[in-house]
Write a protein that holds these residues in place. Structure first.
Motif, PDB file in Angstrom:
ATOM      1  N   THR A   1       0.835  -1.212   0.000  1.00  0.00           N
ATOM      2  CA  THR A   1       0.000   0.000   0.000  1.00  0.00           C
ATOM      3  C   THR A   1       0.864   1.253   0.000  1.00  0.00           C
ATOM      4  O   THR A   1       0.539   2.238  -0.656  1.00  0.00           O
ATOM      5  CB  THR A   1      -0.968   0.042   1.206  1.00  0.00           C
ATOM      6  OG1 THR A   1      -0.222  -0.204   2.386  1.00  0.00           O
ATOM      7  CG2 THR A   1      -2.062  -0.986   1.076  1.00  0.00           C
TER       8      THR A   1
ATOM      9  N   THR B   1       3.766   1.532  -1.402  1.00  0.00           N
ATOM     10  CA  THR B   1       4.239   1.671  -2.782  1.00  0.00           C
ATOM     11  C   THR B   1       3.132   2.264  -3.652  1.00  0.00           C
ATOM     12  O   THR B   1       3.361   3.185  -4.435  1.00  0.00           O
ATOM     13  CB  THR B   1       4.656   0.283  -3.341  1.00  0.00           C
ATOM     14  OG1 THR B   1       5.537  -0.313  -2.405  1.00  0.00           O
ATOM     15  CG2 THR B   1       5.340   0.404  -4.686  1.00  0.00           C
ATOM     16  N   LEU B   2       1.913   1.731  -3.441  1.00  0.00           N
ATOM     17  CA  LEU B   2       0.784   2.223  -4.238  1.00  0.00           C
ATOM     18  C   LEU B   2       0.527   3.702  -3.969  1.00  0.00           C
ATOM     19  O   LEU B   2       0.356   4.494  -4.907  1.00  0.00           O
ATOM     20  CB  LEU B   2      -0.481   1.422  -3.891  1.00  0.00           C
ATOM     21  CG  LEU B   2      -0.573   0.016  -4.491  1.00  0.00           C
ATOM     22  CD1 LEU B   2      -1.822  -0.672  -3.989  1.00  0.00           C
ATOM     23  CD2 LEU B   2      -0.576   0.087  -6.017  1.00  0.00           C
ATOM     24  N   SER B   3       0.558   4.065  -2.670  1.00  0.00           N
ATOM     25  CA  SER B   3       0.240   5.465  -2.359  1.00  0.00           C
ATOM     26  C   SER B   3       1.330   6.389  -2.891  1.00  0.00           C
ATOM     27  O   SER B   3       1.053   7.485  -3.361  1.00  0.00           O
ATOM     28  CB  SER B   3      -0.006   5.613  -0.861  1.00  0.00           C
ATOM     29  OG  SER B   3       1.011   6.331  -0.247  1.00  0.00           O
ATOM     30  N   HIS B   4       2.579   5.908  -2.867  1.00  0.00           N
ATOM     31  CA  HIS B   4       3.684   6.681  -3.434  1.00  0.00           C
ATOM     32  C   HIS B   4       3.466   6.889  -4.929  1.00  0.00           C
ATOM     33  O   HIS B   4       3.642   7.981  -5.462  1.00  0.00           O
ATOM     34  CB  HIS B   4       4.994   5.937  -3.166  1.00  0.00           C
ATOM     35  CG  HIS B   4       6.199   6.568  -3.792  1.00  0.00           C
ATOM     36  ND1 HIS B   4       6.673   7.801  -3.400  1.00  0.00           N
ATOM     37  CD2 HIS B   4       7.007   6.141  -4.801  1.00  0.00           C
ATOM     38  CE1 HIS B   4       7.736   8.107  -4.137  1.00  0.00           C
ATOM     39  NE2 HIS B   4       7.956   7.117  -4.987  1.00  0.00           N
ATOM     40  N   MET B   5       3.000   5.807  -5.576  1.00  0.00           N
ATOM     41  CA  MET B   5       2.814   5.852  -7.037  1.00  0.00           C
ATOM     42  C   MET B   5       1.702   6.819  -7.452  1.00  0.00           C
ATOM     43  O   MET B   5       1.762   7.412  -8.524  1.00  0.00           O
ATOM     44  CB  MET B   5       2.534   4.444  -7.571  1.00  0.00           C
ATOM     45  CG  MET B   5       3.799   3.594  -7.638  1.00  0.00           C
ATOM     46  SD  MET B   5       3.449   1.856  -7.836  1.00  0.00           S
ATOM     47  CE  MET B   5       2.933   1.815  -9.526  1.00  0.00           C
ATOM     48  N   THR B   6       0.685   6.991  -6.573  1.00  0.00           N
ATOM     49  CA  THR B   6      -0.414   7.899  -6.959  1.00  0.00           C
ATOM     50  C   THR B   6       0.056   9.351  -7.029  1.00  0.00           C
ATOM     51  O   THR B   6      -0.579  10.182  -7.649  1.00  0.00           O
ATOM     52  CB  THR B   6      -1.599   7.812  -5.964  1.00  0.00           C
ATOM     53  OG1 THR B   6      -1.099   8.051  -4.661  1.00  0.00           O
ATOM     54  CG2 THR B   6      -2.302   6.477  -6.038  1.00  0.00           C
ATOM     55  N   HIS B   7       1.180   9.648  -6.372  1.00  0.00           N
ATOM     56  CA  HIS B   7       1.684  11.026  -6.406  1.00  0.00           C
ATOM     57  C   HIS B   7       2.593  11.293  -7.587  1.00  0.00           C
ATOM     58  O   HIS B   7       3.029  12.416  -7.809  1.00  0.00           O
ATOM     59  CB  HIS B   7       2.410  11.356  -5.103  1.00  0.00           C
ATOM     60  CG  HIS B   7       1.471  11.428  -3.944  1.00  0.00           C
ATOM     61  ND1 HIS B   7       1.308  10.376  -3.080  1.00  0.00           N
ATOM     62  CD2 HIS B   7       0.610  12.394  -3.557  1.00  0.00           C
ATOM     63  CE1 HIS B   7       0.392  10.699  -2.178  1.00  0.00           C
ATOM     64  NE2 HIS B   7      -0.053  11.927  -2.454  1.00  0.00           N
TER      65      HIS B   7
ATOM     66  N   ASN C   1       2.957  11.539 -11.506  1.00  0.00           N
ATOM     67  CA  ASN C   1       2.149  11.624 -12.722  1.00  0.00           C
ATOM     68  C   ASN C   1       2.901  11.035 -13.887  1.00  0.00           C
ATOM     69  O   ASN C   1       4.106  11.300 -14.059  1.00  0.00           O
ATOM     70  CB  ASN C   1       1.811  13.079 -13.026  1.00  0.00           C
ATOM     71  CG  ASN C   1       0.849  13.624 -12.001  1.00  0.00           C
ATOM     72  OD1 ASN C   1      -0.122  12.964 -11.636  1.00  0.00           O
ATOM     73  ND2 ASN C   1       1.146  14.824 -11.508  1.00  0.00           N
TER      74      ASN C   1
ATOM     75  N   GLN D   1       0.671  12.394 -19.037  1.00  0.00           N
ATOM     76  CA  GLN D   1      -0.256  13.320 -18.403  1.00  0.00           C
ATOM     77  C   GLN D   1       0.405  14.685 -18.248  1.00  0.00           C
ATOM     78  O   GLN D   1      -0.201  15.730 -18.504  1.00  0.00           O
ATOM     79  CB  GLN D   1      -0.631  12.769 -17.031  1.00  0.00           C
ATOM     80  CG  GLN D   1      -2.097  12.906 -16.735  1.00  0.00           C
ATOM     81  CD  GLN D   1      -2.398  12.318 -15.367  1.00  0.00           C
ATOM     82  OE1 GLN D   1      -1.640  11.527 -14.844  1.00  0.00           O
ATOM     83  NE2 GLN D   1      -3.499  12.724 -14.823  1.00  0.00           N
TER      84      GLN D   1
END
Lengths: 142, 452
Positions: B416, B418-424, B426, B430
């Motif tokens: 999670t 890693t995932l939350s880091h990835m959402t930041h 772009n 994009q």
């Protein structure tokens, strides 16, 4: 040479916990498949050392190194130290207080038994600083 | 003979995969895998602890049934003395023994009778001094099996005599053969057993190759029928042939006190037993000639096939044997060879990590360092009894580290994070769009400026 390091802390004046470390070492040596005579000697010597640490040493630390052909045990306390090591090595010589003797300990066989069951024994002691004993049990794999 | 025959088995449908049995097994023989308990046959000693602690009654013990009597021409019951403590308001053992005959047995041979002979033989062995002291009783099969897998140094201390059941079986067959002239194959000998370990001991004996007992029938299996026939007995036959010593074997301390020697220790209950055996191994416990150990609390009266509470049964036995002589059975000068073990008790190193010492040390190093990663709660949710046992299983390739819910939680947290880091972050495409927009706005702005 590769070895298995083991570390234990012995709390002072608590007889209910005395023997825990030697019991753990014994069970590990069994799992490793060591010769049962070597296991027995190491466990008894270590148990006697633990009791000494509880009665006299106010607890301390035990470092065990398990090698294929021998077991090194170092038991270090920060107790009062041994005044006369030669005298302490004599069977039946004891400085244990009466309450400890009432429990069946302190018969003056601790250090003599350690000597009996190990292949080498070295004692370093300084009055007021503490005692460290180094012992080795040789292993003959049958 | 099956080396690892077990009477203790699992009812898969009833097992819910809880941690009760894995936590209490004295040899750490049970694991929960895919929601069901699995018993490692090499480690199981058939002590019956898991049967006792299972709240879902998913652990069972196999035993034989009365129908087995049909296979033989002449049948003899060998009642364990613990049977005598199971009945209320009983004033004579003869009533039980007569009842057993009414159930279809042709004759009775009390195990307590053979127990008196074993007591005699043990006294002789203690005085001979050939066995290292303290001598440890071999009567409880679960204890003998526990010593065999966990206490190599104590194997030589075990009394090399058959348990009373075995000697009773041999003598009963011989007596019946003399009396009836039938070949021994046509004589069936059935032990009325208080416990599962005895069932195992018959199928897979220690100290001999084949048992003389043809079957073991649980006390609980025949209890109702027996109690029923006993109600209708008007005159009991005078069948009982044992004294205080023999009957005393039913409860803890009975065997040891029969030695008429005060240098003995008698302990019962698995946790006490392990403690005593560790103490004997480290020579912390000294000054004893004999050690009697019973896996069940209270001794054989505490067996899992017994109906009555162990202490109630013990109290009843005390009043039953009140008017009995001390002993009714004695040995000649020499111990007959049929009472002795033919094989020595040999240590079975089933807990050993590897046959190769270097490899075993490496494994233990990995086990110890892996333990540091576990929470040390010994919660059992991984299916192993302790974090340490679980680390052993992982290193031996029997379990996956992620079976620990705390390790898995840590792994999920990493995912999670890693995932939350990835959402930041772009994606470049994009970003390109944004720049284009920015440029478009700029161009548009310039255009508007030019227009004004």
């Amino acid at each position: 040479m590769s070895f298995l390091p083991l570390h234990f802390t012995v709390s002072g004046y608590d007889f209910t916990c005395a023997g825990e470390a030697s019991s753990k070492v014994k069970n590990k040596l069994k799992q490793l498949g060591y010769d049962s005579e070597a296991i027995r000697r190491a466990a008894i010597a270590m148990y006697e050392g633990e009791i000494n640490m509880v009665i006299h040493g106010g607890g301390g630390e035990i470092f065990v190194e398990v090698y294929p052909d021998h077991i090194d045990i170092k038991m270090a306390d920060k107790g009062p130290g041994i005044e006369n090591i030669e005298q302490a090595m004599q069977e039946g010589y004891s400085t244990a207080p009466a309450n400890v003797r009432a429990l069946g300990f302190g018969a003056g066989m601790g250090l003599p038994n350690i000597k009996k069951y190990t292949d080498s024994l070295r004692i370093e002691s300084e009055i007021g600083k503490g005692t460290t004993i180094y012992m080795t049990v040789q292993v003959n794999h049958s | 003979m099956e080396r690892f025959y077990h009477s203790v088995t699992l009812d898969v449908d009833k097992c819910v995969g809880c941690t009760n049995c894995i936590k209490r097994c004295p040899t750490e023989a049970i694991r929960v895998r895919e929601g069901k308990a699995i018993i490692t046959p090499e480690r199981c000693i058939d002590c019956g602890v898991c049967i006792r602690v299972c709240p879902h009654h998913a652990k069972k013990a196999k035993f034989d049934h009365l129908e087995l009597l049909n296979r033989f021409t002449y049948n003899i019951a060998l009642p364990a003395p613990s049977l005598y403590g199971q009945f209320r308001h009983l004033d004579h053992i003869d009533l039980i023994l007569t009842g057993l005959k009414r159930l279809g047995f042709d004759d009775i041979f009390e195990v307590s009778k053979a127990a008196e002979l074993v007591s005699d033989a043990t006294r002789k062995i203690i005085s001979q001094g050939n066995i290292p002291k303290p001598i440890i009783s071999s009567a409880c099969p679960a204890i003998v099996r526990l010593i065999r897998v966990r206490f190599p140094d104590l194997c030589a201390h075990v009394l090399p005599l058959h348990a009373p059941m075995e000697t009773a079986a041999l003598l009963a067959k011989e007596e019946a053969h003399q009396k009836t002239g039938l070949p021994t194959e046509q004589i069936g000998v059935f032990f009325i057993t208080p416990c599962a370990a005895k069932v195992t001991d018959i199928k897979s004996p220690i100290g001999t190759t084949v048992s003389h007992v043809d079957g073991a029938i649980a006390i609980s299996e025949i209890y109702n029928q027996l109690a029923d026939v006993m109600k209708h007995i008007e005159q009991a036959e005078p069948l009982s042939q044992s004294g205080v010593i023999g009957v005393g074997w039913a409860s803890s301390g009975g065997e040891a006190s029969a030695l008429l020697n005060d240098r003995y220790l008698a302990a019962d209950g698995m946790e006490n037993i392990v403690d005593i055996l560790e103490g004997l191994e480290e020579e912390r416990i000294q000054g004893l000639d004999f050690v009697e150990l019973n896996a069940c609390t209270g001794g054989c009266v505490g067996g899992i096939f017994c109906i009555e509470n162990a202490y109630v049964a013990k109290a009843r036995l005390q009043s039953l044997r009140r008017y009995l002589p001390v002993a009714k059975n004695h040995l000649p000068a020499q111990i007959p060879s049929y009472m002795k073990w033919t094989d020595n008790l040999e240590f079975a190193p089933v807990l050993k990590l590897s046959d190769n010492l270097e490899e075993a040390m490496d494994m233990m190093n990995r086990i110890d360092s892996m333990c540091q990663e576990f929470p040390g709660l010994d919660c059992g949710a991984c299916g192993a009894p302790t974090c340490h046992a679980f680390a052993e299983d992982v290193v031996c390739g029997l379990a996956d580290k992620s079976n620990c819910i705390f390790v898995m939680k840590e792994e999920i947290k990493q995912v999670t994070d890693t995932l939350s880091h990835m959402t930041h972050i772009n994606p470049p495409l994009q970003n390109k769009g944004k720049i284009q927009n920015h440029k478009t706005q700029q161009i548009q702005g310039n255009y508007e400026k030019n227009q004004s």
